[in-house]
Write an enzyme that holds these catalytic residues in place. Structure first.
Site, PDB file in Angstrom:
ATOM      1  N   GLY A  45       0.778  -1.243   0.000  1.00 43.28           N
ATOM      2  CA  GLY A  45       0.000   0.000   0.000  1.00 43.28           C
ATOM      3  C   GLY A  45       0.802   1.282   0.000  1.00 43.28           C
ATOM      4  N   GLU A  99       4.152   4.323   5.906  1.00 42.99           N
ATOM      5  CA  GLU A  99       2.883   3.586   5.908  1.00 42.99           C
ATOM      6  C   GLU A  99       1.831   4.337   5.105  1.00 42.99           C
ATOM      7  OE1 GLU A  99       1.351   1.083   5.954  1.00 42.99           O
ATOM      8  OE2 GLU A  99       0.906   0.187   7.884  1.00 42.99           O
ATOM      9  N   ASP A 100       0.886   3.574   4.555  1.00 44.01           N
ATOM     10  CA  ASP A 100      -0.226   4.219   3.856  1.00 44.01           C
ATOM     11  C   ASP A 100      -1.262   4.739   4.849  1.00 44.01           C
ATOM     12  OD1 ASP A 100      -0.945   1.645   4.649  1.00 44.01           O
ATOM     13  OD2 ASP A 100      -1.629   0.993   2.675  1.00 44.01           O
ATOM     14  N   ASP A 103      -4.376   2.384  11.277  1.00 44.65           N
ATOM     15  CA  ASP A 103      -5.769   2.111  11.615  1.00 44.65           C
ATOM     16  C   ASP A 103      -5.803   1.690  13.096  1.00 44.65           C
ATOM     17  OD1 ASP A 103      -8.504   1.663  10.993  1.00 44.65           O
ATOM     18  OD2 ASP A 103      -8.132  -0.436  10.570  1.00 44.65           O
ATOM     19  N   PHE A 152     -13.963   3.256   5.217  1.00 48.88           N
ATOM     20  CA  PHE A 152     -13.033   2.397   4.474  1.00 48.88           C
ATOM     21  C   PHE A 152     -12.647   3.112   3.189  1.00 48.88           C
ATOM     22  CE2 PHE A 152     -11.511  -0.957   1.780  1.00 48.88           C
ATOM     23  CZ  PHE A 152     -10.694  -1.634   2.658  1.00 48.88           C
ATOM     24  N   VAL A 153     -11.365   3.403   3.051  1.00 51.30           N
ATOM     25  CA  VAL A 153     -10.909   4.183   1.896  1.00 51.30           C
ATOM     26  C   VAL A 153     -10.053   3.328   0.958  1.00 51.30           C
ATOM     27  CG1 VAL A 153     -11.041   6.443   3.014  1.00 51.30           C
ATOM     28  CG2 VAL A 153      -8.960   5.080   3.270  1.00 51.30           C
ATOM     29  N   ASP A 159      -6.156  -0.703  -1.016  1.00 57.59           N
ATOM     30  CA  ASP A 159      -6.949  -1.623  -1.821  1.00 57.59           C
ATOM     31  C   ASP A 159      -8.186  -2.128  -1.094  1.00 57.59           C
ATOM     32  OD1 ASP A 159      -5.455  -3.290   0.072  1.00 57.59           O
ATOM     33  OD2 ASP A 159      -6.205  -4.983  -1.089  1.00 57.59           O
TER      34      ASP A 159
HETATM   35  P1  IMP Z   1      -3.538  -1.532  11.405  1.00 52.79           P
HETATM   36  O1  IMP Z   1      -2.578  -2.590  11.813  1.00 52.79           O
HETATM   37  O2  IMP Z   1      -4.945  -1.821  11.860  1.00 52.79           O
HETATM   38  O3  IMP Z   1      -3.100  -0.127  11.755  1.00 52.79           O
HETATM   39  O4  IMP Z   1      -3.703  -1.671   9.841  1.00 52.79           O
HETATM   40  C1  IMP Z   1      -2.952  -1.021   8.905  1.00 52.79           C
HETATM   41  C2  IMP Z   1      -3.205  -1.663   7.558  1.00 52.79           C
HETATM   42  O5  IMP Z   1      -4.586  -2.020   7.367  1.00 52.79           O
HETATM   43  C3  IMP Z   1      -2.895  -0.667   6.469  1.00 52.79           C
HETATM   44  O6  IMP Z   1      -1.526  -0.721   6.087  1.00 52.79           O
HETATM   45  C4  IMP Z   1      -3.822  -1.104   5.352  1.00 52.79           C
HETATM   46  O7  IMP Z   1      -3.209  -2.111   4.587  1.00 52.79           O
HETATM   47  C5  IMP Z   1      -5.025  -1.709   6.069  1.00 52.79           C
HETATM   48  N1  IMP Z   1      -6.144  -0.730   6.160  1.00 52.79           N
HETATM   49  C6  IMP Z   1      -6.593  -0.119   7.267  1.00 52.79           C
HETATM   50  N2  IMP Z   1      -7.620   0.716   6.984  1.00 52.79           N
HETATM   51  C7  IMP Z   1      -7.816   0.628   5.645  1.00 52.79           C
HETATM   52  C8  IMP Z   1      -8.739   1.282   4.729  1.00 52.79           C
HETATM   53  O8  IMP Z   1      -9.589   2.129   5.067  1.00 52.79           O
HETATM   54  N3  IMP Z   1      -8.615   0.928   3.429  1.00 52.79           N
HETATM   55  C9  IMP Z   1      -7.686   0.021   2.977  1.00 52.79           C
HETATM   56  N4  IMP Z   1      -6.816  -0.591   3.792  1.00 52.79           N
HETATM   57  C10 IMP Z   1      -6.873  -0.291   5.120  1.00 52.79           C
END
Ligand code: IMP
Length: 179
Positions: A45, A99-100, A103, A152-153, A159
């Site tokens: 991402g 990071e993209d 979350d 959700f983006v 993706d």
């Molecule tokens: P975390 O470990 O929950 O912080 O997740 C981070 C990863 O979840 C990101 O690098 C994304 O790959 C995925 N992710 C979280 N939210 C979204 C979203 O809204 N759209 C797409 N991918 C997401």
């Protein structure tokens, strides 16, 4: 606009402008450091973000990639499995994790720990997007492009089932596509 997209949250021009702003903040932050700076981008991402951001970092840098998958570990913490590791030693190196989106924060928490254990001099995080309302782990990105609501983006690397990564903007998917 792509037919599956409900609305555009962040236009391409705003992303470019933000990358320029972040690039100059990052340049300032590291300009006095003697240590090498390696940007570590998480596949897949963060690739478009890395590509835009590095144009605006006016320092000697290297970049490398990691690919990880996360899964529910013991005590409902998250563990990560490394699918692709770094190519070089990072002992005494400044690491900027790219990071993209942050979350729940579990991914960056696990990777920050891992990079610190490998002997990095310092680990900082730059994330294009941040969803603070979803945070579970006690971590935050040091440099953030945009705080976004709990939607959700997709697009600009993000993706849904591997689709929409190539869109040049950040969009919100139509509800019927992922429900
Ligand atoms: P975390 O470990 O929950 O912080 O997740 C981070 C990863 O979840 C990101 O690098 C994304 O790959 C995925 N992710 C979280 N939210 C979204 C979203 O809204 N759209 C797409 N991918 C997401």
């Amino acid at each position: 606009m792509h037919k599956d997209v409900k609305s555009i949250l962040i236009e391409e021009a705003a992303i470019e402008e933000k990358c320029a702003e972040l690039g100059s903040i990052i340049t300032n932050y590291y300009s006095d450091s003697e240590k090498p700076l390696v940007l570590v981008a998480l596949l897949k991402g963060s690739v478009p973000f890395l590509a835009r951001l590095i144009k605006y970092i006016d320092l000697d840098i290297e970049y490398d990639f990691m690919d990880v998958s996360s899964y529910e570990g013991t005590n409902s913490t998250r563990d990560i499995k490394i699918l692709k590791d770094l190519d070089r030693s990072i002992k005494d190196v400044n690491i900027l994790l790219v990071e993209d989106i942050v979350d729940t924060g579990h991914t960056i928490e696990a990777i920050i720990n891992l990079l610190n254990n490998k002997g990095a001099a310092e680990v900082k995080v730059v994330s294009l997007l941040d969803k603070p309302s979803r945070r579970e782990a006690n971590v935050k990105a040091d440099f953030v492009g945009f705080e976004i609501p709990n939607e959700f983006v997709i697009g600009f690397g993000l993706d849904f089932n591997e689709k929409y990564r190539q869109l040049p903007y950040i969009g919100i998917l139509k509800d019927e596509i992922y429900q």
